[in-house]
Design a protein around this motif. Sequence first.
Motif, PDB file in Angstrom:
ATOM      1  N   TYR A  19       0.840  -1.200   0.000  1.00 52.01           N
ATOM      2  CA  TYR A  19       0.000   0.000   0.000  1.00 52.01           C
ATOM      3  C   TYR A  19       0.879   1.256   0.000  1.00 52.01           C
ATOM      4  O   TYR A  19       0.678   2.162  -0.811  1.00 52.01           O
ATOM      5  CB  TYR A  19      -0.917  -0.020   1.225  1.00 52.01           C
ATOM      6  CG  TYR A  19      -1.712   1.238   1.433  1.00 52.01           C
ATOM      7  CD1 TYR A  19      -2.839   1.514   0.666  1.00 52.01           C
ATOM      8  CD2 TYR A  19      -1.335   2.165   2.403  1.00 52.01           C
ATOM      9  CE1 TYR A  19      -3.569   2.671   0.859  1.00 52.01           C
ATOM     10  CE2 TYR A  19      -2.065   3.322   2.603  1.00 52.01           C
ATOM     11  CZ  TYR A  19      -3.176   3.572   1.830  1.00 52.01           C
ATOM     12  OH  TYR A  19      -3.898   4.729   2.014  1.00 52.01           O
ATOM     13  N   LEU A  20       1.849   1.290   0.888  1.00 56.37           N
ATOM     14  CA  LEU A  20       2.726   2.462   0.981  1.00 56.37           C
ATOM     15  C   LEU A  20       3.555   2.668  -0.284  1.00 56.37           C
ATOM     16  O   LEU A  20       3.887   3.796  -0.636  1.00 56.37           O
ATOM     17  CB  LEU A  20       3.651   2.334   2.195  1.00 56.37           C
ATOM     18  CG  LEU A  20       2.977   2.426   3.559  1.00 56.37           C
ATOM     19  CD1 LEU A  20       3.983   2.158   4.664  1.00 56.37           C
ATOM     20  CD2 LEU A  20       2.310   3.776   3.754  1.00 56.37           C
ATOM     21  N   ASP A  21       3.885   1.571  -0.959  1.00 58.06           N
ATOM     22  CA  ASP A  21       4.683   1.653  -2.184  1.00 58.06           C
ATOM     23  C   ASP A  21       3.819   1.771  -3.437  1.00 58.06           C
ATOM     24  O   ASP A  21       4.336   1.699  -4.547  1.00 58.06           O
ATOM     25  CB  ASP A  21       5.593   0.425  -2.298  1.00 58.06           C
ATOM     26  CG  ASP A  21       6.660   0.397  -1.215  1.00 58.06           C
ATOM     27  OD1 ASP A  21       6.975   1.473  -0.667  1.00 58.06           O
ATOM     28  OD2 ASP A  21       7.168  -0.700  -0.916  1.00 58.06           O
ATOM     29  N   HIS A  22       2.513   1.933  -3.249  1.00 57.30           N
ATOM     30  CA  HIS A  22       1.558   2.079  -4.369  1.00 57.30           C
ATOM     31  C   HIS A  22       1.621   0.890  -5.321  1.00 57.30           C
ATOM     32  O   HIS A  22       1.598   1.056  -6.539  1.00 57.30           O
ATOM     33  CB  HIS A  22       1.806   3.389  -5.118  1.00 57.30           C
ATOM     34  CG  HIS A  22       1.818   4.589  -4.224  1.00 57.30           C
ATOM     35  ND1 HIS A  22       0.672   5.128  -3.676  1.00 57.30           N
ATOM     36  CD2 HIS A  22       2.847   5.325  -3.736  1.00 57.30           C
ATOM     37  CE1 HIS A  22       0.996   6.151  -2.913  1.00 57.30           C
ATOM     38  NE2 HIS A  22       2.311   6.298  -2.925  1.00 57.30           N
ATOM     39  N   GLU A  23       1.695  -0.312  -4.750  1.00 58.06           N
ATOM     40  CA  GLU A  23       1.801  -1.525  -5.559  1.00 58.06           C
ATOM     41  C   GLU A  23       0.535  -2.371  -5.527  1.00 58.06           C
ATOM     42  O   GLU A  23       0.530  -3.485  -6.061  1.00 58.06           O
ATOM     43  CB  GLU A  23       3.000  -2.346  -5.097  1.00 58.06           C
ATOM     44  CG  GLU A  23       4.315  -1.639  -5.340  1.00 58.06           C
ATOM     45  CD  GLU A  23       5.517  -2.408  -4.852  1.00 58.06           C
ATOM     46  OE1 GLU A  23       5.349  -3.459  -4.192  1.00 58.06           O
ATOM     47  OE2 GLU A  23       6.647  -1.954  -5.124  1.00 58.06           O
ATOM     48  N   LEU A  24      -0.549  -1.870  -4.926  1.00 59.86           N
ATOM     49  CA  LEU A  24      -1.803  -2.614  -4.888  1.00 59.86           C
ATOM     50  C   LEU A  24      -2.646  -2.276  -6.110  1.00 59.86           C
ATOM     51  O   LEU A  24      -2.620  -1.143  -6.601  1.00 59.86           O
ATOM     52  CB  LEU A  24      -2.594  -2.258  -3.626  1.00 59.86           C
ATOM     53  CG  LEU A  24      -1.984  -2.655  -2.286  1.00 59.86           C
ATOM     54  CD1 LEU A  24      -2.852  -2.143  -1.148  1.00 59.86           C
ATOM     55  CD2 LEU A  24      -1.808  -4.161  -2.192  1.00 59.86           C
ATOM     56  N   ASP A  25      -3.405  -3.264  -6.566  1.00 60.92           N
ATOM     57  CA  ASP A  25      -4.335  -2.964  -7.652  1.00 60.92           C
ATOM     58  C   ASP A  25      -5.457  -2.073  -7.097  1.00 60.92           C
ATOM     59  O   ASP A  25      -5.562  -1.839  -5.891  1.00 60.92           O
ATOM     60  CB  ASP A  25      -4.882  -4.240  -8.299  1.00 60.92           C
ATOM     61  CG  ASP A  25      -5.704  -5.102  -7.356  1.00 60.92           C
ATOM     62  OD1 ASP A  25      -6.470  -4.570  -6.533  1.00 60.92           O
ATOM     63  OD2 ASP A  25      -5.582  -6.343  -7.452  1.00 60.92           O
ATOM     64  N   THR A  27      -8.681  -2.379  -6.654  1.00 60.23           N
ATOM     65  CA  THR A  27      -9.615  -2.955  -5.689  1.00 60.23           C
ATOM     66  C   THR A  27      -8.974  -3.124  -4.317  1.00 60.23           C
ATOM     67  O   THR A  27      -9.544  -2.727  -3.293  1.00 60.23           O
ATOM     68  CB  THR A  27     -10.143  -4.317  -6.187  1.00 60.23           C
ATOM     69  OG1 THR A  27     -10.804  -4.120  -7.439  1.00 60.23           O
ATOM     70  CG2 THR A  27     -11.101  -4.936  -5.192  1.00 60.23           C
ATOM     71  N   ARG A  28      -7.779  -3.684  -4.283  1.00 67.36           N
ATOM     72  CA  ARG A  28      -7.103  -3.884  -2.992  1.00 67.36           C
ATOM     73  C   ARG A  28      -6.752  -2.554  -2.336  1.00 67.36           C
ATOM     74  O   ARG A  28      -6.789  -2.420  -1.117  1.00 67.36           O
ATOM     75  CB  ARG A  28      -5.863  -4.747  -3.163  1.00 67.36           C
ATOM     76  CG  ARG A  28      -6.241  -6.186  -3.426  1.00 67.36           C
ATOM     77  CD  ARG A  28      -5.031  -7.058  -3.541  1.00 67.36           C
ATOM     78  NE  ARG A  28      -5.452  -8.408  -3.857  1.00 67.36           N
ATOM     79  CZ  ARG A  28      -5.146  -9.471  -3.141  1.00 67.36           C
ATOM     80  NH1 ARG A  28      -4.393  -9.350  -2.084  1.00 67.36           N
ATOM     81  NH2 ARG A  28      -5.576 -10.654  -3.495  1.00 67.36           N
ATOM     82  N   HIS A  29      -6.411  -1.581  -3.139  1.00 65.69           N
ATOM     83  CA  HIS A  29      -6.136  -0.249  -2.607  1.00 65.69           C
ATOM     84  C   HIS A  29      -7.405   0.321  -1.962  1.00 65.69           C
ATOM     85  O   HIS A  29      -7.346   0.871  -0.849  1.00 65.69           O
ATOM     86  CB  HIS A  29      -5.634   0.678  -3.715  1.00 65.69           C
ATOM     87  CG  HIS A  29      -5.321   2.055  -3.235  1.00 65.69           C
ATOM     88  ND1 HIS A  29      -4.116   2.387  -2.669  1.00 65.69           N
ATOM     89  CD2 HIS A  29      -6.063   3.183  -3.222  1.00 65.69           C
ATOM     90  CE1 HIS A  29      -4.122   3.666  -2.332  1.00 65.69           C
ATOM     91  NE2 HIS A  29      -5.305   4.163  -2.658  1.00 65.69           N
ATOM     92  N   ALA A  30      -8.522   0.192  -2.637  1.00 67.55           N
ATOM     93  CA  ALA A  30      -9.795   0.693  -2.101  1.00 67.55           C
ATOM     94  C   ALA A  30     -10.176  -0.042  -0.820  1.00 67.55           C
ATOM     95  O   ALA A  30     -10.685   0.571   0.128  1.00 67.55           O
ATOM     96  CB  ALA A  30     -10.888   0.563  -3.151  1.00 67.55           C
ATOM     97  N   GLU A  31      -9.930  -1.344  -0.773  1.00 67.41           N
ATOM     98  CA  GLU A  31     -10.206  -2.116   0.441  1.00 67.41           C
ATOM     99  C   GLU A  31      -9.354  -1.614   1.597  1.00 67.41           C
ATOM    100  O   GLU A  31      -9.825  -1.481   2.733  1.00 67.41           O
ATOM    101  CB  GLU A  31      -9.956  -3.606   0.198  1.00 67.41           C
ATOM    102  CG  GLU A  31     -10.960  -4.251  -0.727  1.00 67.41           C
ATOM    103  CD  GLU A  31     -10.593  -5.656  -1.154  1.00 67.41           C
ATOM    104  OE1 GLU A  31     -11.476  -6.320  -1.747  1.00 67.41           O
ATOM    105  OE2 GLU A  31      -9.452  -6.112  -0.914  1.00 67.41           O
TER     106      GLU A  31
END
Length: 79
Positions: A19-25, A27-31
């Motif tokens: 999350y901190l490295d902006h590596e989530l897609d 949907t996962r970021h929104a979760e």
Amino acid sequence: MNDIRLINCEEALQRLFDYLDHELDETRHAEMEQHLKICRGCYSRVEFEKRLKVKLSGAGAEKPATEFEQRIRKLIGNF
């Protein structure tokens, strides 16, 4: 966006560095964002890790003092 589900603290902590490295897609970021809105403990952890990451990114930017560098080189030479 796909279906956003509620995640628990364990899942949030597993995703923390992605999350901190902006590596989530998306949907996962929104979760993760949703979880952080409702969980103060995880929110605090994320804020701590963000500040730590900023501090560490600046570490080592300064050249060490000549005396320090010479001492280290001497110590390495003794091995």
